[in-house]
Write an enzyme that holds these catalytic residues in place. Sequence first.
Site, PDB file in Angstrom:
ATOM      1  N   ALA A  88       0.757  -1.098  -0.057  1.00 28.46           N
ATOM      2  CA  ALA A  88       0.161  -0.071   0.001  1.00 28.46           C
ATOM      3  C   ALA A  88       0.970   1.243   0.060  1.00 28.46           C
ATOM      4  CB  ALA A  88      -0.973   0.242   1.217  1.00 28.46           C
TER       5      ALA A  88
ATOM      6  N   GLY B 296      -0.112  -5.130   0.814  1.00 33.80           N
ATOM      7  CA  GLY B 296      -1.503  -5.276  -0.139  1.00 33.80           C
ATOM      8  C   GLY B 296      -1.413  -5.914  -1.339  1.00 33.80           C
TER       9      GLY B 296
ATOM     10  N   GLU C 122      -1.826  -9.444  -0.450  1.00 34.77           N
ATOM     11  CA  GLU C 122      -3.131  -9.716   0.130  1.00 34.77           C
ATOM     12  C   GLU C 122      -4.244  -9.890  -1.281  1.00 34.77           C
ATOM     13  OE1 GLU C 122      -3.664  -7.334   4.263  1.00 34.77           O
ATOM     14  OE2 GLU C 122      -2.717  -6.516   2.644  1.00 34.77           O
TER      15      GLU C 122
ATOM     16  N   GLU D  66       3.929  -5.712   7.559  1.00 36.87           N
ATOM     17  CA  GLU D  66       3.171  -4.579   8.029  1.00 36.87           C
ATOM     18  C   GLU D  66       3.461  -4.298   9.517  1.00 36.87           C
ATOM     19  OE1 GLU D  66       0.299  -5.861   4.588  1.00 36.87           O
ATOM     20  OE2 GLU D  66       1.675  -6.959   6.159  1.00 36.87           O
TER      21      GLU D  66
END
Length: 256
Positions: free
Chosen positions: A61, A106, A109, A129
């Site tokens: 992200a 992300g 993910e 993260e």
Amino acid sequence: MIHFEKRDCIGILTIDRAKALNAINSEMLDELYEAAQNIAKDEELRCLVITGAGKAFVAGADIAEMRGLTKQEGYEFGLRGHRAFCAIENLEIPVIAAVNGYALGGGCELALCADIRIASEKAKFGQPEVGLGITPGFGGTQRLIRTVNRAHAIGMILTGKVINAEKALEIGLVTKVVPAEQLMDETLAIASAIAANAPIAVRNAKKAMRLRYLDRLPEDLEEESRLFGECFETEDQRMAMNAFVEKTEKAPFKGK
């Protein structure tokens, strides 16, 4: 930032923000959701391939956007990610991720939303993260542990360690590892094999196989967003993300 093309009955969706290693921001999430909505309406499609432009699948992200979020804004950003990723995951047609490079945060993910993951030998996977003072916020805590052995999922998330394609194959995160120059050919060959089968049977088989997987997932994703949002009122998150964006050394985490 999202490009889509059709090759007969196969769709190819390319994440293209190459200058930022395809890092996900709010605008991209909205484009991804809109693309998924349009794909769902296309009755000609029998399979979807997702890949990234340049040397990354999705490198994570956008930390520059995230670092100043409040607790509520972090929660809403997580929900925005879930909306887009669930739209991909819930497509009736099979989805294949052609992971060409970095699939971190992300990106990992997003790959987890696919039914099949094919990796270039150059691919890297990880949920780093916690090193930035936050939890995975786009489904990583829920989809990874539903995909690979629980011990491997916990280890990846709590250490933030990045793994290579061969390790991803070993733990069952990907189906196949191929040379980088063969990635799209191999992926499209699998997509073509799927597309050659009876469309209704394929969609129903996907639906049946996901019944147990989806049990409680919406509720669990909501809880993930809440916990993700809580991280944005901590000193550790602000310190770590500022250091990342400003390219300075992180201070030790304080647990505050």
